[in-house]
Design a protein around this motif. Structure first.
Motif, short mmCIF file in Angstrom:
data_model
loop_
_atom_site.label_atom_id
_atom_site.label_comp_id
_atom_site.label_asym_id
_atom_site.label_seq_id
_atom_site.Cartn_x
_atom_site.Cartn_y
_atom_site.Cartn_z
N ILE A 101 64.38 57.41 94.02
CA ILE A 101 63.97 58.17 95.20
C ILE A 101 64.85 59.40 95.38
CG2 ILE A 101 63.79 58.12 97.72
CD1 ILE A 101 62.98 55.15 97.47
N LYS A 102 66.16 59.22 95.21
CA LYS A 102 67.08 60.34 95.41
C LYS A 102 66.85 61.45 94.40
CE LYS A 102 71.89 61.68 95.78
NZ LYS A 102 73.20 61.29 96.19
N ILE A 103 66.66 61.09 93.13
CA ILE A 103 66.55 62.10 92.08
C ILE A 103 65.14 62.68 91.97
CG2 ILE A 103 66.73 62.49 89.58
CD1 ILE A 103 68.97 60.37 89.57
N PHE A 104 64.12 61.81 92.03
CA PHE A 104 62.76 62.25 91.74
C PHE A 104 61.83 62.26 92.95
CE2 PHE A 104 64.41 60.39 87.78
CZ PHE A 104 64.35 61.51 86.98
N GLY A 105 62.24 61.66 94.07
CA GLY A 105 61.40 61.64 95.25
C GLY A 105 60.64 60.33 95.39
N ALA A 106 60.17 60.08 96.61
CA ALA A 106 59.51 58.81 96.94
C ALA A 106 58.22 58.60 96.16
CB ALA A 106 59.24 58.75 98.45
N THR A 107 57.43 59.64 96.01
CA THR A 107 56.14 59.49 95.31
C THR A 107 56.36 59.14 93.85
OG1 THR A 107 55.11 61.05 96.84
CG2 THR A 107 53.95 60.62 94.78
N ASN A 108 57.24 59.86 93.17
CA ASN A 108 57.50 59.56 91.77
C ASN A 108 58.13 58.18 91.58
OD1 ASN A 108 56.43 61.97 90.77
ND2 ASN A 108 58.35 63.05 91.09
N ALA A 109 58.98 57.77 92.50
CA ALA A 109 59.55 56.43 92.42
C ALA A 109 58.45 55.38 92.55
CB ALA A 109 60.60 56.23 93.53
N GLU A 110 57.49 55.62 93.42
CA GLU A 110 56.38 54.68 93.58
C GLU A 110 55.50 54.65 92.34
OE1 GLU A 110 55.04 51.60 95.17
OE2 GLU A 110 56.49 52.73 96.34
N ILE A 111 55.32 55.78 91.69
CA ILE A 111 54.55 55.82 90.44
C ILE A 111 55.25 54.99 89.37
CG2 ILE A 111 53.81 57.33 88.55
CD1 ILE A 111 53.18 59.45 90.74
N VAL A 112 56.57 55.11 89.27
CA VAL A 112 57.33 54.31 88.30
C VAL A 112 57.15 52.82 88.60
CG1 VAL A 112 59.68 53.71 87.53
CG2 VAL A 112 59.02 56.11 87.77
N LYS A 113 57.22 52.45 89.88
CA LYS A 113 57.02 51.05 90.25
C LYS A 113 55.62 50.57 89.89
CE LYS A 113 58.45 50.23 94.49
NZ LYS A 113 58.79 50.51 95.90
N SER A 114 54.64 51.43 90.04
CA SER A 114 53.26 51.07 89.68
C SER A 114 53.12 50.91 88.17
CB SER A 114 52.29 52.14 90.17
OG SER A 114 52.30 52.21 91.58
N MET A 115 53.76 51.78 87.42
CA MET A 115 53.70 51.67 85.96
C MET A 115 54.38 50.39 85.48
SD MET A 115 51.85 54.12 85.00
CE MET A 115 52.07 53.94 83.25
N ARG A 116 55.38 49.93 86.20
CA ARG A 116 56.04 48.68 85.85
C ARG A 116 55.05 47.52 85.91
NH1 ARG A 116 57.30 44.37 88.27
NH2 ARG A 116 56.71 45.20 90.28
N LYS A 117 54.13 47.57 86.86
CA LYS A 117 53.12 46.51 86.98
C LYS A 117 52.23 46.49 85.74
CE LYS A 117 53.13 46.47 91.97
NZ LYS A 117 53.60 47.64 92.63
N ILE A 118 51.83 47.67 85.28
CA ILE A 118 51.00 47.73 84.08
C ILE A 118 51.79 47.25 82.87
CG2 ILE A 118 49.87 49.31 82.46
CD1 ILE A 118 48.92 50.91 84.84
N LEU A 119 53.04 47.66 82.76
CA LEU A 119 53.88 47.22 81.65
C LEU A 119 54.03 45.70 81.64
CD1 LEU A 119 55.62 48.06 79.23
CD2 LEU A 119 57.55 48.26 80.80
N SER A 120 54.17 45.11 82.81
CA SER A 120 54.27 43.64 82.91
C SER A 120 53.02 42.97 82.35
CB SER A 120 54.48 43.20 84.36
OG SER A 120 55.68 43.69 84.86
N ILE A 121 51.86 43.52 82.67
CA ILE A 121 50.61 42.94 82.16
C ILE A 121 50.52 43.13 80.65
CG2 ILE A 121 48.09 43.10 82.22
CD1 ILE A 121 48.36 43.80 85.23
N VAL A 122 50.89 44.31 80.16
CA VAL A 122 50.84 44.56 78.71
C VAL A 122 51.79 43.60 77.99
CG1 VAL A 122 51.41 46.25 76.91
CG2 VAL A 122 50.10 46.96 78.92
N ILE A 123 52.98 43.41 78.51
CA ILE A 123 53.94 42.48 77.89
C ILE A 123 53.40 41.06 77.93
CG2 ILE A 123 56.22 41.43 78.16
CD1 ILE A 123 57.25 44.23 78.92
N SER A 124 52.68 40.71 79.00
CA SER A 124 52.12 39.36 79.08
C SER A 124 51.10 39.11 77.98
CB SER A 124 51.51 39.10 80.46
OG SER A 124 50.29 39.79 80.62
#
Length: 198
Positions: A158-181
């Motif tokens: 959030i500090k470096i990239f902003g709240a929106t970009n941090a939320e996008i990273v968190k959303s991409m983590r969900k997709i990565l979790s499914i791909v790894i599964s």
């Protein structure tokens, strides 16, 4: 609410983060950014629905409680307000480090939890449980340390990239979790997964 509904709401959190960012911080986004976020959310929703498989039919048979939908909506909005507030007030306004923000948030949370335990009378029961289950203390400490590290990482995003970009990273983590599964467990790749990947 069902688990699928909860995941869909939480995965769509980037949209309220953008809206609150426009209101609280005067942010402006390009049409491409809006389209990109909508495509990301649609992809996550399709991935989630594809991953839910037969659970969707079970979830459909459940009655949805308006209270659950209202509470998850309030939670998502509060998360959006919190991340934008942290960015604006703590990181841009006072130039705090993520560790400082986490220290004060943890201290406030600790005092609130202590007061709640004392006021509802469960403090002694909690202490009794810990004394009877010393192995649980190690799990609590490990869980707390990992939670602290992940939260500091999110605050740093959030500090470096902003709240929106941090939320996008968190959303991409969900997709990565499914791909790894898919790699870890044998499960079918459905058309919803395919369209969500696009």
């Amino acid at each position: 609410i069902s688990d699928t509904t909860r995941i869909v709401f939480k995965s769509s959190k980037v949209i309220p983060v953008m809206i609150v960012g426009m209101i609280m911080q005067g942010r402006r986004y390009s049409k491409l950014e809006y389209v990109s976020v909508l495509m990301l959310v649609a992809g996550i929703v399709l991935f989630t629905l594809g991953d839910s498989g037969d659970k969707i039919l079970e979830d459909e048979s459940q009655e949805y409680d308006f209270t659950g939908i209202a509470l998850i909506s309030i939670g998502v909005i509060c998360d959006a307000i919190t991340s934008n507030f942290e960015e604006k007030r703590f990181f841009h306004g006072h130039n705090c480090s993520p560790a400082e923000v986490m220290t004060y948030a943890s201290a406030f949370g600790c005092l609130t939890a202590f007061a709640t335990l004392v006021l509802n009378g469960s403090m002694f029961h909690s202490l009794e449980y810990i004394l009877e289950s010393p192995a649980e203390v190690l799990c609590i400490i490990l869980f707390s340390a990992l939670g602290y590290m992940s939260t500091v990482f999110i605050l740093l995003l959030i500090k470096i990239f902003g709240a929106t970009n941090a939320e996008i990273v968190k959303s991409m983590r969900k997709i990565l979790s499914i791909v790894i599964s898919f790699l870890a467990f044998a499960k079918p790749f459905t058309s919803l997964h395919f369209y969500g990947f696009l």
